[in-house]
Design a protein around this motif. Structure first.
Motif, PDB file in Angstrom:
ATOM      1  N   LEU A 157      -8.271  -5.369 -10.475  1.00 24.68           N
ATOM      2  CA  LEU A 157      -8.270  -5.237 -11.924  1.00 24.68           C
ATOM      3  C   LEU A 157      -8.247  -6.609 -12.577  1.00 24.68           C
ATOM      4  N   SER A 158      -8.920  -6.715 -13.705  1.00 28.93           N
ATOM      5  CA  SER A 158      -8.953  -7.975 -14.443  1.00 28.93           C
ATOM      6  C   SER A 158      -8.285  -7.781 -15.800  1.00 28.93           C
ATOM      7  N   HIS A 159      -8.191  -8.864 -16.556  1.00 32.41           N
ATOM      8  CA  HIS A 159      -7.597  -8.841 -17.891  1.00 32.41           C
ATOM      9  C   HIS A 159      -6.097  -8.496 -17.799  1.00 32.41           C
ATOM     10  N   GLU A 160      -5.544  -7.867 -18.846  1.00 28.13           N
ATOM     11  CA  GLU A 160      -4.117  -7.565 -18.887  1.00 28.13           C
ATOM     12  C   GLU A 160      -3.860  -6.201 -18.260  1.00 28.13           C
ATOM     13  N   ILE A 161      -2.898  -6.144 -17.341  1.00 27.23           N
ATOM     14  CA  ILE A 161      -2.578  -4.906 -16.644  1.00 27.23           C
ATOM     15  C   ILE A 161      -1.187  -4.439 -17.054  1.00 27.23           C
ATOM     16  N   PHE A 162      -1.106  -3.194 -17.526  1.00 22.09           N
ATOM     17  CA  PHE A 162       0.177  -2.563 -17.846  1.00 22.09           C
ATOM     18  C   PHE A 162       0.377  -1.411 -16.856  1.00 22.09           C
ATOM     19  N   PHE A 163       1.380  -1.538 -16.007  1.00 17.89           N
ATOM     20  CA  PHE A 163       1.555  -0.603 -14.895  1.00 17.89           C
ATOM     21  C   PHE A 163       3.016  -0.171 -14.844  1.00 17.89           C
ATOM     22  N   GLY A 164       3.235   1.158 -14.869  1.00 17.42           N
ATOM     23  CA  GLY A 164       4.604   1.662 -14.846  1.00 17.42           C
ATOM     24  C   GLY A 164       5.276   1.618 -16.198  1.00 17.42           C
ATOM     25  N   THR A 165       4.466   1.543 -17.251  1.00 21.57           N
ATOM     26  CA  THR A 165       4.965   1.585 -18.614  1.00 21.57           C
ATOM     27  C   THR A 165       4.043   2.486 -19.414  1.00 21.57           C
ATOM     28  N   PHE A 166       4.288   2.626 -20.727  1.00 20.61           N
ATOM     29  CA  PHE A 166       3.509   3.550 -21.546  1.00 20.61           C
ATOM     30  C   PHE A 166       2.015   3.451 -21.240  1.00 20.61           C
ATOM     31  N   PRO A 167       1.314   4.598 -21.000  1.00 18.04           N
ATOM     32  CA  PRO A 167       1.775   5.977 -21.148  1.00 18.04           C
ATOM     33  C   PRO A 167       2.203   6.632 -19.822  1.00 18.04           C
ATOM     34  N   SER A 168       2.590   5.843 -18.840  1.00 17.78           N
ATOM     35  CA  SER A 168       3.071   6.413 -17.584  1.00 17.78           C
ATOM     36  C   SER A 168       4.464   5.868 -17.302  1.00 17.78           C
ATOM     37  N   GLU A 169       4.987   6.169 -16.133  1.00 20.59           N
ATOM     38  CA  GLU A 169       6.298   5.677 -15.736  1.00 20.59           C
ATOM     39  C   GLU A 169       6.373   5.689 -14.222  1.00 20.59           C
ATOM     40  N   VAL A 170       7.559   5.432 -13.668  1.00 24.23           N
ATOM     41  CA  VAL A 170       7.763   5.485 -12.222  1.00 24.23           C
ATOM     42  C   VAL A 170       9.040   6.271 -11.942  1.00 24.23           C
ATOM     43  N   ARG A 171       9.319   6.500 -10.674  1.00 27.03           N
ATOM     44  CA  ARG A 171      10.565   7.154 -10.283  1.00 27.03           C
ATOM     45  C   ARG A 171      11.541   6.094  -9.779  1.00 27.03           C
ATOM     46  N   PRO A 172      12.851   6.300  -9.996  1.00 24.42           N
ATOM     47  CA  PRO A 172      13.826   5.249  -9.665  1.00 24.42           C
ATOM     48  C   PRO A 172      13.874   4.894  -8.185  1.00 24.42           C
ATOM     49  N   GLU A 173      13.711   5.878  -7.298  1.00 26.69           N
ATOM     50  CA  GLU A 173      13.801   5.573  -5.871  1.00 26.69           C
ATOM     51  C   GLU A 173      12.602   4.790  -5.354  1.00 26.69           C
ATOM     52  N   PHE A 174      11.552   4.648  -6.183  1.00 25.27           N
ATOM     53  CA  PHE A 174      10.386   3.851  -5.810  1.00 25.27           C
ATOM     54  C   PHE A 174      10.540   2.390  -6.252  1.00 25.27           C
ATOM     55  N   ILE A 175      11.608   2.113  -6.988  1.00 26.66           N
ATOM     56  CA  ILE A 175      11.817   0.754  -7.479  1.00 26.66           C
ATOM     57  C   ILE A 175      12.592  -0.045  -6.440  1.00 26.66           C
ATOM     58  N   CYS A 176      11.982  -1.116  -5.979  1.00 25.46           N
ATOM     59  CA  CYS A 176      12.589  -1.978  -4.982  1.00 25.46           C
ATOM     60  C   CYS A 176      12.026  -3.386  -5.191  1.00 25.46           C
ATOM     61  N   ARG A 177      12.477  -4.329  -4.406  1.00 27.69           N
ATOM     62  CA  ARG A 177      11.990  -5.699  -4.587  1.00 27.69           C
ATOM     63  C   ARG A 177      10.480  -5.792  -4.368  1.00 27.69           C
ATOM     64  N   GLU A 178       9.954  -5.011  -3.428  1.00 27.32           N
ATOM     65  CA  GLU A 178       8.520  -5.058  -3.148  1.00 27.32           C
ATOM     66  C   GLU A 178       7.707  -4.523  -4.318  1.00 27.32           C
ATOM     67  N   SER A 179       8.125  -3.395  -4.878  1.00 28.90           N
ATOM     68  CA  SER A 179       7.369  -2.826  -6.002  1.00 28.90           C
ATOM     69  C   SER A 179       7.511  -3.685  -7.246  1.00 28.90           C
ATOM     70  N   LEU A 180       8.696  -4.245  -7.468  1.00 21.01           N
ATOM     71  CA  LEU A 180       8.888  -5.100  -8.638  1.00 21.01           C
ATOM     72  C   LEU A 180       8.092  -6.397  -8.521  1.00 21.01           C
ATOM     73  N   ALA A 181       7.922  -6.881  -7.298  1.00 20.48           N
ATOM     74  CA  ALA A 181       7.112  -8.087  -7.103  1.00 20.48           C
ATOM     75  C   ALA A 181       5.661  -7.839  -7.515  1.00 20.48           C
ATOM     76  N   LEU A 182       5.177  -6.623  -7.316  1.00 20.12           N
ATOM     77  CA  LEU A 182       3.815  -6.297  -7.734  1.00 20.12           C
ATOM     78  C   LEU A 182       3.684  -6.388  -9.251  1.00 20.12           C
ATOM     79  N   ILE A 183       4.708  -5.933  -9.971  1.00 17.82           N
ATOM     80  CA  ILE A 183       4.686  -6.029 -11.433  1.00 17.82           C
ATOM     81  C   ILE A 183       4.724  -7.497 -11.853  1.00 17.82           C
TER      82      ILE A 183
END
Length: 369
Positions: free
Chosen positions: A209-235
């Motif tokens: 993907l190019s330009h500005e990427i909004f992932f895991g925020t409006f209009p979508s979200e994530v589940r808490p058990e999927f949040i970890c250092r690896e997933s946050l590093a992607l953000i």
């Protein structure tokens, strides 16, 4: 035959999706502010349906109604509408329009009338249809959810098996605009079965993907058990958003278990802490007023909200018993005075958005971005 689309704020992305699907077979959905000949299509949720019920019943044209409420309550909706699309509409709506133009009775799988219904036998493959075309919309990257949360209509409408749009298909559309935003029940579940994350596939997607990427925020979200250092590093490494939106829903483990949420309060609190440590603001959903919620359950939710609010934001909802869910027909319980006070204090402090007294607001106001 002219096919029209009734403009409804809450259905803007549905318009983009179904307009694109119709265009693939030569149909142009014309946006209208009232029902017009020959056919007018609606997409309704279970809150705004009552606003349009009389309009549909009295329309002097053929009316077609789809959306979450129509899927959950098709027999009721069919008493006012000529045709009801039950479930996904990308294939069914163009097929219905073609049947009507040819002089058919519209009785095709996936369409209900007041005296007839035959369910579809397959699900939509996302790559078979563009996410949008002339009408701009967000790119839907996944559909379906393996969880069975008691208040949620998603698995009832789209099934429990997750389906994903291909990386090439997502990039083809997302890269057309300066900002890429996505529709999905759980952004961190992309490419997976919805239970076991595949962060390698998410990274592959983000790299394309190019330009500005909004992932895991409006209009979508994530589940808490999927949040970890690896997933946050992607953000942090690939995305523009500095906030991550996820659902805790309750501060009571007893309530979460009864809802079949599939995570604990500790996992939700830990997710918020990990976000803070990574320099990302957690925006956490809570629901108050579940019918089986005890006073102590509600106090535990207040405590969890206050803990999250130290380093993040709260987005609150009052429980709504949506049709087609395990909690359909239930009644929201009253709120404790301390619940209302804490919510008010957090809102005044800029730490809380949403509504704890007017549940319908969540369907008519945009979420915190």
């Amino acid at each position: 035959m002219q096919a029209n689309w009734r403009e409804i704020p809450a259905a803007r992305n549905s318009f983009a999706v179904l307009s694109a699907a119709c265009e693939t077979t030569g149909w142009h959905l014309r946006p209208v502010a009232q029902p017009e000949s020959d056919v007018t299509c609606y997409s309704l949720n279970s809150i705004n349906e009552v606003r349009y019920r009389d309009e549909i019943a009295n329309a002097e044209c053929i009316t077609v109604v789809g959306g979450p409420h129509a899927t959950a309550c098709w027999q009721e909706v069919a008493t006012n509408a000529d045709y009801v699309i039950v479930g996904e509409g990308e294939y069914t709506l163009p097929s219905l329009l073609a049947s009507l133009e040819a002089g058919g009775d519209g009785r095709i799988p996936g369409v209900a009338t007041v005296d007839w219904y035959e369910p579809v036998k397959s699900s939509v493959r996302l790559d078979a249809f563009p996410p949008f075309s002339e009408v701009k919309g967000y790119v839907e990257i996944s559909r379906g959810c393996p969880f069975t949360c008691g208040y949620c209509q998603t698995p009832q409408m789209f099934g429990h098996c997750m389906r994903h749009r291909s990386i090439d298909g997502i990039a083809r559309y997302a890269n057309r605009y300066g900002q890429a935003r996505f529709v999905t029940p759980n952004a961190f579940a992309y490419g997976s079965d919805g239970v076991h994350p595949r962060f390698d596939k998410i990274e592959h997607l983000l790299r394309n993907l190019s330009h500005e990427i909004f992932f895991g925020t409006f209009p979508s979200e994530v589940r808490p058990e999927f949040i970890c250092r690896e997933s946050l590093a992607l953000i942090s490494d690939y995305c523009t958003n500095t906030r991550l939106h996820f659902g805790a829903q309750s501060g009571s483990d007893a309530v979460l278990a009864r809802l079949r949420r599939g995570h604990t309060v500790a996992e939700a609190i830990r997710a918020a802490e990990l976000c803070h440590d990574a320099g990302i603001i957690p925006v956490v959903d809570f629901i108050v007023g579940f019918p089986f919620e005890t006073d102590e359950d509600q106090r535990e939710t207040i405590t969890a909200m206050q803990e999250v609010a130290r380093n993040g934001r709260i987005h609150i909802h009052r429980f709504i018993p949506l049709p087609g869910t395990p909690l359909a027909g239930a009644r929201a319980r009253s709120l404790l005075s301390e619940t209302e006070k804490v919510c008010g204090d957090l809102a005044l402090g800029g730490k809380l958005t949403g509504s704890w007294n007017e549940p319908e607001i969540r369907f008519f106001r945009r979420r915190l971005k």
